[in-house]
Write a protein that holds these residues in place. Structure first.
Motif, PDB file in Angstrom:
ATOM      1  N   VAL A  40       0.753  -1.281   0.190  1.00 16.09           N
ATOM      2  CA  VAL A  40       0.019   0.041  -0.076  1.00 16.09           C
ATOM      3  C   VAL A  40       0.886   1.344   0.058  1.00 16.09           C
ATOM      4  N   VAL A  41       0.307   2.289  -0.549  1.00 18.13           N
ATOM      5  CA  VAL A  41       0.870   3.557  -0.351  1.00 18.13           C
ATOM      6  C   VAL A  41       0.353   4.435   0.673  1.00 18.13           C
ATOM      7  N   GLY A  42       1.043   4.872   1.613  1.00 19.02           N
ATOM      8  CA  GLY A  42       0.307   5.483   2.760  1.00 19.02           C
ATOM      9  C   GLY A  42       1.272   5.497   4.125  1.00 19.02           C
ATOM     10  N   GLY A  43       1.075   6.243   5.235  1.00 17.33           N
ATOM     11  CA  GLY A  43       1.886   6.015   6.279  1.00 17.33           C
ATOM     12  C   GLY A  43       1.245   4.927   7.096  1.00 17.33           C
ATOM     13  N   ASN A  44       2.280   4.305   7.872  1.00 20.35           N
ATOM     14  CA  ASN A  44       1.734   3.011   8.800  1.00 20.35           C
ATOM     15  C   ASN A  44       1.618   3.595  10.318  1.00 20.35           C
ATOM     16  N   GLU A  45       1.535   4.889  10.380  1.00 16.00           N
ATOM     17  CA  GLU A  45       1.381   5.317  11.771  1.00 16.00           C
ATOM     18  C   GLU A  45      -0.038   5.311  12.030  1.00 16.00           C
TER      19      GLU A  45
END
Length: 371
Positions: A40-45
């Protein structure tokens, strides 16, 4: 007799080209070790939102606009790639060069999709189907990425067609086929009819195009307001919006009309979060920023209120959410709420980004995205 425009007056050859899982596909293209894996493209926070998901990730039920935390739970081995919009824009410009080999009537909706009017085209080809096939082949040759395409006589049907044979496929809806196709199309598959609207229609006994077609314009307008005319027309294959190549976007927003009025501040904040996540998805997809955050509130008595705040710098997603909450609680809300919307204006749109054409009316929803 119904007063329906003569379609023969508006026959065009329209192609909708849509890149397949664009951001995720670019990451897999540039990182061979990620190919064939759930990404996936995106932050894992904790507060991250998925901007795009590879087809491998979608097998786990992971889609754009989903929270990163939930995505990680669905697939413990999920790969998170940080967005690289400079790279996506670079490839988008290469794709646009291919479009302009055929026509200057190109209306990009974002970095990864566009409408093309090829009624008159530079290649002198009569077949829009052939042009779409050539464009997809050239995109693959030049970028290594797959694209899907839809071909029809208006933008609505071309957009609908581009979803039919994804990924890496194309479909055509001919004028003589449109009526039967639309009558058999499930109401939730109509481009521009979101999950909430589809559920409302189903409660009225509208399950497909044939059902929708039984209702008068007056009835649909009474039930769905101004959108009623749009629904009345599209089920009859009528969508007269031309491909517009040079319209600069002034704002970007998402909103939702609720089945049940919201009363408590907690309910409003929870529903606003979903709208915020959709807005962030659209921001990421369009690669734009804005300094003015606007909250739209429509009450149960249909009175409308807007609250805005302009910042000195372009805010990041966390700051947008903080401002949204600030605006929500600014003066308190004393009446039930039937609609909430969140938008950005004062955008960083330059002449180079003038490709943002007229946005088709798309009721807000958060279904699994088809790309």
């Amino acid at each position: 007799m119904e007063n329906i425009p003569d379609q023969s007056l508006f026959i065009r050859k329209i192609i909708h080209v849509d890149m397949d899982a664009f951001y995720a596909s670019v990451e897999q293209l540039d990182h061979p070790e990620w190919r064939g894996k759930a990404l996936v493209v995106g932050g894992n926070e904790a507060r991250g939102v998925i901007a795009a998901a590879s087809y491998e990730a979608r097998k786990y039920g992971i889609f754009s606009a989903m929270s990163s935390v939930l995505a990680a739970k669905k697939c413990p081995d999920l790969i998170f790639a940080r967005p690289r919009f400079d790279r996506y824009r670079e490839i988008s410009l290469q794709i646009r060069e291919i479009f302009h080999e055929y026509t200057d009537l190109v209306e990009p909706l974002s970095l990864d999709e566009a409408f093309l009017d090829v009624t008159e085209n530079k290649a002198g080809l009569k077949s829009a189907i052939l042009i779409a096939r050539q464009i997809r082949a050239k995109i693959k040759e030049k970028t290594g990425l797959n694209a899907s395409a839809g071909v029809s006589y208006n933008k609505f049907l071309a957009k609908t067609a581009s979803d039919l044979n994804k990924p890496n496929g194309q479909a055509v809806i001919l004028p003589e086929e449109a009526e039967a196709f639309l009558e058999g199309l499930p109401i939730g598959k109509f481009f521009g009819i979101g999950k909430v609207t589809a559920e409302k229609m189903q409660k009225l006994g509208i399950h497909n195009g044939a059902d929708l077609k039984q209702f008068s314009l007056q009835y649909l307008t009474r039930k769905f307001g101004k959108s009623g005319l749009h629904y009345y027309n599209i089920v009859r294959g009528i969508h007269l919006s031309a491909v517009q190549p040079n319209r600069i976007r002034k704002s970007l927003s998402a909103e939702n009309t609720f089945e049940r009025d919201l009363v408590s501040p907690k309910e409003m904040a929870e529903n606003l979060m979903a709208i915020f996540e959709e807005l962030i998805r659209r921001i990421d997809k369009s690669d734009i920023k804005g300094r003015t955050v606007t909250l739209k509130i429509k009450h149960s008595d249909f009175t409308l209120q807007t609250r805005s705040k302009t910042l000195e710098q372009y805010p990041d997603p966390e700051q947008i959410w903080e401002v949204a909450l600030e605006l929500l609680h600014q003066d308190g809300i004393t009446k039930p709420v039937r609609l909430l919307g969140l938008g950005l204006s004062n955008l960083n749109v330059t002449e180079e980004q003038a490709h943002f054409g007229e946005q088709l009316k798309i009721p807000f929803n958060l279904p699994p995205a088809k790309k």
